[in-house]
Design an enzyme around this catalytic site. Structure first.
Site, short mmCIF file in Angstrom:
data_model
loop_
_atom_site.label_atom_id
_atom_site.label_comp_id
_atom_site.label_asym_id
_atom_site.label_seq_id
_atom_site.Cartn_x
_atom_site.Cartn_y
_atom_site.Cartn_z
N HIS A 1 -10.93 6.90 58.62
CA HIS A 1 -9.51 7.24 58.73
C HIS A 1 -8.79 6.14 59.50
O HIS A 1 -9.40 5.36 60.22
CB HIS A 1 -9.33 8.55 59.51
N CYS B 1 -12.80 10.31 53.48
CA CYS B 1 -13.53 11.39 54.16
C CYS B 1 -13.88 12.50 53.16
O CYS B 1 -14.69 12.29 52.27
CB CYS B 1 -12.71 11.91 55.33
#
Length: 480
Positions: A427, A330
């Site tokens: 994630h 991310c």
């Protein structure tokens, strides 16, 4: 008739989240339909919900304990710190503003309505709602407009049990002092107290326990010994992540100042063949690191500057020259590229920051936020896995022709030509046993861990722990 009970703490990190999870599992085992609820949470560790929003990761774990899918009603107000003085405000799963602390004080009064709406919806759908407070009701300077502790308890007419942490010391003063500073109407909402995290023989505290009951007039619901298996549950705070294993593969995660969704590291910390280090400020990158993970961040540009201030950019360059691997997740993925362009000032002042230059990609920050659960296929190994996205910004560049994964057939993430540098917006990948085993196999490391089963095992043990040392029936009985 549906009811509720609330656990508040004498301070932060007294174990409220874990206790609520344990009570949810204990209530579920009694055949009750139970749901967790936290009016206001402050955390950059968020979970994506089935209804397309985000809540605190602790409430997602509590939902698991209750046998439910996470829902935005379980945490209607989520504050995600972006700077030392400002936070993103997420209401019922959606971002509504980014405000400074003083501005939030003015905004807070308008948030009781959605908080009560979410609470009533949960209460109507379940036999029992177990509510978790935030911080402490002893913070009476914050009482006006409070939605997290006594302000909520009185507005919703929910009885309170006060939880104290004896491991910190001064537990008698924690409980008695909290009552002393509370106004009478708030103190009247408290039905009793719990003492948590006792090390040794709890009977040694019998006199102190009796003193608290005598001084406060509140009923004691138990003294809970230290629960040693708590580290195996998803961490609510990065401080709770401890290194796991002593294996040959050394995985180092950079502990960024605005680290987000850091529970990505939890499954790796439980791998016996992996050694995990959370690298703190002022610490040099160990020379024996095999993989460096740059995790998610709530403020990518700010944490990129923080990374450089620690000298980690120099360490990373040396690590790569030695043949080491790097994975950016991310915000960490965004940092790996050549630039992060933020023309509209999404993360602060408008501008462009030079990235680490380890991947041939560039990132453009945009106002829209992607929140979704995904099914993906890891490109190098062909392994299918489940994960989620929770980010702003788009990343493109030459290295995207070698994707980290494919989502619905579409390339996601990027890898360097030699495969040693990788970045992804996904994630939760390490929670998937098949993916984690395939990823570790690429470093010659085997994995037999069944992470989901491990979490379930600990939740069952936690419920047993509460049943053995706490008057669970008495606490649940307060809900009527």
């Amino acid at each position: 008739m549906p009811g509720a009970v609330m656990l508040q703490g004498t301070g932060s990190n007294v174990g409220k989240s874990m206790l609520v999870a344990g009570l949810c599992r204990a209530a579920r085992r009694r055949g009750l339909s139970v749901a967790p609820f936290k009016p206001q949470n402050m955390s950059n560790n968020a979970a994506v919900t089935a209804d397309g929003g985000e809540i605190g990761r602790a409430q997602a774990l509590q939902a698991l304990a209750a046998g439910l899918a996470p829902h935005t009603d379980m945490n209607p107000v989520l504050l995600k710190p972006e700077t030392d003085v400002g936070s993103q405000v997420v209401v019922q799963g959606k971002r509504i503003a980014t405000v400074k602390a003083r501005e939030y004080a003015a905004l807070k009064a308008s948030l009781m309505a959605p908080v009560l709406e979410s609470f009533e919806q949960l209460k109507a759908a379940h036999d029992l709602v177990i509510v978790e407070g935030a911080g402490s009701p002893a913070e009476v300077n914050l009482r006006e407009g409070d939605i997290a502790n006594m302000g909520f308890a009185r507005a919703a007419d929910v009885p309170v049990v006060l939880c104290a942490d004896i491991d910190r010391g001064g537990v008698i003063a924690q409980v008695v002092g909290t009552q002393a500073v509370m106004e009478a109407g708030d103190a009247a909402m408290v039905r009793g107290f719990l003492v948590n995290k006792f090390r040794g023989d709890p009977r040694l505290f019998d006199d102190g326990y009796a003193l608290i009951e005598a001084r406060t007039g509140w009923r004691g619901f138990g003294v809970l010994p230290w629960f040693a298996e708590a580290w195996r549950l998803p961490a609510e705070d990065a401080l709770e992540i401890i290194g796991g294993g002593s294996g040959a593969l050394h995985v180092v995660c950079l502990w960024l100042s605005r680290i987000a969704n850091f529970d990505d590291m939890d499954p790796l910390a439980q791998e016996p063949n992996v050694r995990v280090t959370m690298l703190g400020p002022g610490q040099a990158l160990p020379g024996d690191a095999g993989v460096v993970i740059i995790p998610g961040s709530k403020s990518t540009r700010g944490d990129l500057a923080y990374l450089r201030a620690q000298g980690w950019d120099v360490d990373l360059a040396a690590h790569v020259r030695r043949g080491g691997h790097v994975l950016g997740i991310c915000g960490g993925y965004q940092m790996l590229g050549h630039s992060i362009d933020d023309p509209d000032g999404i993360e602060g002042a408008a501008g462009t920051e030079a990235g680490l230059g380890l991947l041939e990609v560039e990132t453009l920050m945009t106002g829209d936020k992607r929140l979704t659960e995904v099914s993906a296929v890891h490109a190098p190994s062909g392994t299918a896995f489940e994960g989620y996205e929770i980010h702003k910004g788009r990343t493109d560049g030459a290295d995207c022709v070698r994707p980290f994964a494919r989502v619905a057939g579409v390339a996601e993430g990027a890898m360097s030509a030699d495969g040693r540098i990788a970045g992804s917006y996904l994630h939760g990948m390490f929670r998937d046993d098949a993916f984690r085993a395939a990823w570790l196999a690429g470093f010659g490391v085997g994995s037999d861990l069944r992470y989901g089963a491990s979490v379930e095992e600990v939740l069952e043990a936690l419920a047993d722990h509460l049943e053995a040392h706490m008057d669970v029936a008495g606490v649940l009985g307060l809900a009527g």
